[in-house]
Scaffold this motif. Structure first.
Motif, short mmCIF file in Angstrom:
data_model
loop_
_atom_site.label_atom_id
_atom_site.label_comp_id
_atom_site.label_asym_id
_atom_site.label_seq_id
_atom_site.Cartn_x
_atom_site.Cartn_y
_atom_site.Cartn_z
N SER A 152 14.53 77.95 93.72
CA SER A 152 14.72 79.00 94.72
C SER A 152 13.98 80.28 94.34
N LYS A 153 13.93 80.55 93.03
CA LYS A 153 13.20 81.73 92.55
C LYS A 153 11.70 81.51 92.62
N VAL A 154 11.26 80.28 92.39
CA VAL A 154 9.83 79.95 92.52
C VAL A 154 9.37 80.27 93.93
N GLU A 155 10.18 79.89 94.91
CA GLU A 155 9.84 80.14 96.31
C GLU A 155 9.69 81.63 96.58
N SER A 156 10.62 82.43 96.08
CA SER A 156 10.57 83.87 96.36
C SER A 156 9.40 84.53 95.66
N ILE A 157 9.04 84.06 94.46
CA ILE A 157 7.89 84.62 93.76
C ILE A 157 6.61 84.35 94.54
N ILE A 158 6.44 83.12 94.98
CA ILE A 158 5.23 82.76 95.74
C ILE A 158 5.14 83.60 97.01
N ALA A 159 6.25 83.71 97.72
CA ALA A 159 6.24 84.46 98.99
C ALA A 159 5.94 85.93 98.78
N SER A 160 6.36 86.48 97.64
CA SER A 160 6.14 87.91 97.39
C SER A 160 4.76 88.22 96.82
N LYS A 161 4.11 87.22 96.23
CA LYS A 161 2.82 87.45 95.57
C LYS A 161 1.64 86.85 96.31
N SER A 162 1.87 86.31 97.49
CA SER A 162 0.77 85.70 98.24
C SER A 162 1.04 85.84 99.74
N GLN A 163 0.13 85.31 100.52
CA GLN A 163 0.31 85.33 101.97
C GLN A 163 1.04 84.09 102.47
N ILE A 164 1.52 83.26 101.54
CA ILE A 164 2.28 82.07 101.90
C ILE A 164 3.72 82.49 102.19
N THR A 165 4.24 82.06 103.32
CA THR A 165 5.60 82.47 103.72
C THR A 165 6.65 81.49 103.18
N ALA A 166 7.89 81.96 103.16
CA ALA A 166 9.00 81.11 102.73
C ALA A 166 9.11 79.88 103.61
N ALA A 167 8.86 80.05 104.91
CA ALA A 167 8.92 78.92 105.84
C ALA A 167 7.85 77.88 105.50
#
Length: 383
Positions: A152-167
């Motif tokens: 779950s934290k991996v997902e939030s890191i990616i979403a915050s550091k890139s243009q890739i969304t949580a969805a």
């Protein structure tokens, strides 16, 4: 003796040596000419040689930091020659040779990461290499996943550091077969998205990034012989990953990893419950340093206070050191451990239940005291 008579009448009676005949003087001219020709030839050769050094050779490199803005792509596994060709084609450096020579002289050139870079036109090879080694030149930046990060934290890191969304991430995770996970992952990404730094661009998709993470796990697993090591321990590879995730969650210091593996293995061998707070925190979705009695009773397959054996699956993404520790536990009879200093991570290991309980009570008391002091300080109260 006889007295010498002077030529007082200027009759040509000179005593100077006579001049050579005219025909002999003409015979000496060729030797003089040859000497002159030899001198001229030497002088000409000297001028020609000097000209080679004094006339500047056209440079195979440009000078300076360049102008304008150009984007170039460095692909995974690109060699310095591949990168040089890309730079030349984009007008960034002048020749392949100039860049390759510069890269060979700089050991850090091996650290160039794949990705899209913002560079400039007409750069010197040295300036171009320096820019490719500068993380700020990457377009889109980097995503860093620390060891021991849960999914779950991996997902939030990616979403915050890139243009890739949580969805986008959720959609990719819903198709684990596209992520390059090993067969023993059982289609579950938790634990198999390897913690490392990854380059992302504006065009990087969630599936592409997660696939890189899955592939990186496979590379590390192969390099440390995870499957063979698990078989030697009479464990499945999946169990090794689970154990490595527990190691990551329980202690801070890598030097303690193998001893935590020792405790886990010994407790499993004796049929003892693991009783690890990290697994209960995972079940609760919390990060509490100490759990309440009600917390310990939560019904979950991850609650190692209630259930014997390893939890249902990994609880985070373990790094290489934790995986290696799980494969190489310290030999010994330790059954308990307590982190006595949460700041430094100092951890004490013991095979005595009584000593464990004493250490645990002391650690809890110290943590409660520190929390109370912090609360008093933040309240702004005065004596």
């Amino acid at each position: 003796g006889r007295r010498r008579v002077n030529d007082i009448f200027d009759l040509g009676l000179s005593h100077q040596p006579p001049k050579p005949p005219v025909y002999r003087r003409f015979l000496q001219l060729p030797a003089v000419a040859v000497s002159i020709l030899v001198f001229v030839a030497i002088a000409f050769a000297g001028v020609s040689t000097a000209g080679k050094y004094l006339t500047p050779k056209p440079s195979d490199d440009w000078a300076g930091d360049g102008i304008g803005a150009v984007q170039i792509e460095v692909a995974p596994n690109d060699t310095s020659t591949d990168i040089a060709k890309t730079l030349v084609a984009a007008g960034v450096v002048k020749t392949v040779t100039a860049f390759v020579d510069e890269a060979q002289d700089n050991a850090k050139a091996r650290d160039i990461q794949p990705g899209t870079y913002q560079v400039r036109s007409h750069m010197s090879a040295q300036s171009a290499l320096a820019l490719l080694l500068d993380p700020t030149a990457l377009v889109g930046g980097r995503v860093t996943i620390p060891e021991g990060t849960k999914l779950s934290k991996v997902e939030s890191i990616i979403a915050s550091k890139s243009q890739i969304t949580a969805a986008d991430i959720e959609r990719a995770l819903a198709q684990p077969q596209t992520l390059g996970l090993p067969d023993y992952a059982k289609g579950k990404p938790e634990g198999f998205l390897f913690p490392a730094t990854y380059n992302v661009t504006a065009s990087t998709t969630a599936t592409q990034l997660l696939s890189q993470m899955g592939a990186r796990f496979g590379q590390v697993a192969n390099s440390i012989g995870l499957e063979a090591g698990a078989k030697k321990l009479k464990l499945t590879p999946y169990q090794v990953v689970i154990e490595a995730s527990l190691i990551e969650a329980e202690v801070k210091r890598p030097q303690d990893y193998a001893q935590v593996a020792e405790v886990i293995d010994n407790r499993l061998r004796k049929g003892m419950k693991l009783e690890l707070d990290s697994t209960v925190n995972y079940a609760l979705g919390t990060t509490k340093p100490f759990l309440s009695q009600s917390d310990l009773k939560v019904e979950s397959d991850y609650n190692t206070y209630l259930h014997t054996g390893l939890p249902l699956g990994p609880i985070n993404s373990p790094g290489q050191a934790a995986l290696q520790a799980a494969l190489n536990p310290t030999p010994g009879d330790m059954l308990y451990f307590v982190t006595v200093d949460p700041v430094s991570g100092e951890t004490v290991f013991t095979n005595s239940e009584k000593q464990f309980e004493t250490l645990r009570d002391q650690a809890q008391a110290a943590a409660a005291s520190a929390a109370a002091s912090a609360a008093a300080g933040s309240s702004g109260s005065t004596p």
